[in-house]
Design a protein around this motif. Structure first.
Motif, short mmCIF file in Angstrom:
data_model
loop_
_atom_site.label_atom_id
_atom_site.label_comp_id
_atom_site.label_asym_id
_atom_site.label_seq_id
_atom_site.Cartn_x
_atom_site.Cartn_y
_atom_site.Cartn_z
N GLY A 270 41.49 0.91 10.99
CA GLY A 270 40.25 1.41 10.42
C GLY A 270 39.69 2.42 11.46
O GLY A 270 40.19 2.72 12.61
N ASP A 271 38.84 3.43 11.09
CA ASP A 271 38.50 4.53 11.77
C ASP A 271 37.03 3.75 12.60
O ASP A 271 36.60 3.24 12.40
N CYS A 272 37.39 4.42 13.94
CA CYS A 272 36.31 4.38 15.04
C CYS A 272 35.38 5.50 15.06
O CYS A 272 35.86 6.43 15.78
N THR A 273 34.28 5.44 14.45
CA THR A 273 33.44 6.63 14.44
C THR A 273 32.22 6.73 15.09
O THR A 273 31.85 5.57 15.40
N GLY A 274 31.74 7.85 15.57
CA GLY A 274 30.36 7.74 16.48
C GLY A 274 29.44 9.09 15.92
O GLY A 274 30.42 10.12 15.33
N ARG A 275 28.31 9.10 16.14
CA ARG A 275 27.48 10.29 15.67
C ARG A 275 27.80 11.13 16.95
O ARG A 275 27.72 11.13 18.05
N ALA A 276 27.72 12.51 16.18
CA ALA A 276 27.82 13.73 17.21
C ALA A 276 26.51 14.13 17.47
O ALA A 276 26.02 14.79 18.72
N ARG B 268 26.84 -4.84 23.79
CA ARG B 268 27.70 -6.29 23.35
C ARG B 268 28.35 -6.21 21.96
O ARG B 268 29.17 -7.03 22.18
N MET B 269 27.98 -5.22 21.28
CA MET B 269 28.55 -5.26 20.09
C MET B 269 30.22 -4.44 20.41
O MET B 269 31.19 -5.15 19.87
N VAL B 270 30.23 -3.79 21.44
CA VAL B 270 31.54 -3.23 21.88
C VAL B 270 32.20 -4.33 22.42
O VAL B 270 33.68 -4.53 22.30
N LEU B 271 31.66 -5.24 23.47
CA LEU B 271 32.30 -6.34 24.17
C LEU B 271 33.02 -7.32 22.89
O LEU B 271 34.01 -7.94 23.10
N ASN B 272 32.21 -7.52 21.94
CA ASN B 272 32.65 -8.59 20.96
C ASN B 272 33.66 -8.06 20.23
O ASN B 272 34.67 -8.68 19.70
N ALA B 273 34.01 -6.69 20.02
CA ALA B 273 35.01 -6.15 19.27
C ALA B 273 36.47 -6.27 20.08
O ALA B 273 37.32 -6.19 19.57
N GLY B 274 36.10 -6.38 21.37
CA GLY B 274 37.15 -6.60 22.20
C GLY B 274 38.47 -5.65 22.33
O GLY B 274 39.44 -5.64 22.29
N GLY B 275 38.02 -4.26 22.01
CA GLY B 275 39.04 -3.13 22.05
C GLY B 275 39.77 -3.26 20.85
O GLY B 275 40.72 -2.21 20.60
N LEU B 276 39.53 -4.32 19.91
CA LEU B 276 40.04 -4.03 18.58
C LEU B 276 39.63 -2.86 17.53
O LEU B 276 38.75 -2.64 17.86
N ARG B 277 40.53 -2.48 16.57
CA ARG B 277 40.13 -1.63 15.83
C ARG B 277 38.93 -1.96 15.05
O ARG B 277 39.12 -3.05 14.44
N SER B 278 37.99 -1.04 14.71
CA SER B 278 36.88 -1.23 14.00
C SER B 278 36.26 -0.16 13.03
O SER B 278 36.84 0.95 13.23
N THR B 279 35.74 -0.65 12.10
CA THR B 279 35.01 0.58 11.36
C THR B 279 33.53 0.38 11.21
O THR B 279 32.93 -0.72 11.53
N VAL B 280 32.87 1.58 11.16
CA VAL B 280 31.27 1.60 11.23
C VAL B 280 30.88 2.13 9.80
O VAL B 280 31.18 3.09 9.75
N THR B 281 29.92 1.40 9.24
CA THR B 281 29.41 1.61 8.24
C THR B 281 27.77 2.07 8.30
O THR B 281 27.24 1.02 8.83
N GLU B 282 27.27 3.12 8.32
CA GLU B 282 25.96 3.45 8.61
C GLU B 282 25.09 3.60 7.24
O GLU B 282 25.54 4.45 6.27
N LEU B 283 23.76 3.26 7.34
CA LEU B 283 23.24 3.08 5.97
C LEU B 283 21.67 3.45 6.27
O LEU B 283 21.35 2.79 7.38
N GLU C 207 23.76 -0.05 11.11
CA GLU C 207 24.85 0.20 11.43
C GLU C 207 25.91 -1.34 11.14
O GLU C 207 25.27 -2.17 11.97
N ILE C 208 26.68 -1.38 10.55
CA ILE C 208 27.49 -2.57 10.20
C ILE C 208 28.86 -2.21 10.73
O ILE C 208 29.59 -1.28 10.42
N VAL C 209 29.40 -3.04 11.71
CA VAL C 209 30.53 -2.94 12.59
C VAL C 209 31.61 -3.94 11.98
O VAL C 209 31.21 -5.05 12.11
N ALA C 210 32.73 -3.77 11.58
CA ALA C 210 33.54 -4.45 10.89
C ALA C 210 34.83 -4.29 11.86
O ALA C 210 35.67 -3.32 12.08
N THR C 211 35.16 -5.52 12.35
CA THR C 211 36.41 -5.73 13.31
C THR C 211 37.43 -7.12 12.91
O THR C 211 37.05 -7.91 13.38
#
Length: 276
Positions: free
Chosen positions: A16-22, A189-204, A213-217
């Motif tokens: 999945g994509d790991c996206t961030g706001r610019a 904390r969300m970053v730590l929970n993801a454990g460096g695994l690939r994540s997708t972020v849905t912004e609504l 923001e919903i983070v799926a890992t």
């Protein structure tokens, strides 16, 4: 005739994509960018089992092996950092049975145990039945336990009985810098929970202006889903899905539908957050 060996493999990888706001102009702290995953070094070792063929695997993997009589050996090569598994099947076949196994999926070569695909709850929703400063929609088949902690926070456990999973939410009312600090801490904390695994972020953004923001890992089997939502003025909703401690075989075919179903519910929740 010498026996012939067949190795079949299935590589399961969650991507999945790991996206961030610019845009950094908003007063609301932006989420920390999820790091690019560090690949394992190209160092290899043989599978440490007496097999009729030597199989080399990455030295950072863990290997689980199960035999099924003399017909087949199942080898799971797990990549902990990636949350991925390379599933190998080594079979001993002779004569026509070899060609049948290659050409026909109905071959008598033993198959892995198939775990049934869990039936997901319908997409029917109801509001949490409590006077809260924001309306929270949950799946109608869930049970909800609520505990208040003074005026600062309300804890909401949304339980999925069929899945054995619990969505743990915290609704907080904060002011000034304490809101921004809480948002920053939660994102960390969300970053730590993801454990460096690939994540997708849905912004609504809900009609009332609450941003989520919903983070799926998917590879994080303990907390594969997380959410953070705020109106930027005082309300903060955070949460994470806790999966049951033991799933059948820790098999992706079993738990991935659960993650997909709860993610669908979280998206509906985020779209319909309304300040009361």
């Amino acid at each position: 005739m010498l026996p012939t060996f067949v190795v079949a493999a299935l590589f399961i990888l969650f991507t999945g994509d790991c996206t961030g706001r610019a845009d950094s102009t908003s007063a609301v702290p932006r989420r920390t960018a999820y790091p690019r995953i560090e690949l394992y070094d190209s160092v290899y070792r043989p599978v440490s089992l007496t097999l009729p063929v030597r199989i080399m695997v990455n030295d950072s993997t863990t290997v689980d092996i199960a035999s099924h009589g003399d017909a087949a050996t199942w080898i799971d090569v797990r990549y902990p950092r990636y949350g991925a598994t390379l599933r190998l099947t080594l079979s001993r076949l002779e004569g026509d049975s070899l060609f049948t196994a290659i050409a026909d999926s109905t071959s008598a070569v033993p198959r892995r145990t198939a775990y049934p695909r869990i039936e997901l709850y319908d997409s029917v929703y109801r509001p949490v039945s409590l006077t809260l400063p924001v309306r929270i929609m949950v799946n109608d088949s869930t049970t909800v336990d609520i505990a208040s902690h003074g005026d600062a926070a309300t804890w909401i456990d949304v339980r999925y009985p069929r899945y054995g999973a619990t969505l743990r939410l915290t609704l907080s009312r904060l002011e000034g810098d304490s809101l921004f600090t809480a948002i920053a801490n939660r994102r960390e904390r969300m970053v730590l929970n993801a454990g460096g695994l690939r994540s997708t972020v849905t912004e609504l953004t809900a009609p009332d202006g609450l941003s989520s923001e919903i983070v799926a890992t998917p590879g994080a089997m303990v907390t594969p889903l997380q959410i953070i939502a705020t109106d930027s003025t005082g309300l903060l909703l955070t949460g994470a899905l806790e999966m049951p401690p033991a799933l059948p075989g820790n098999d992706a075919e079993y738990y991935m539908p659960i993650v997909e179903g709860v993610e669908r519910d979280l998206i509906h929740m985020a779209k319909n957050l309304t300040a009361e």
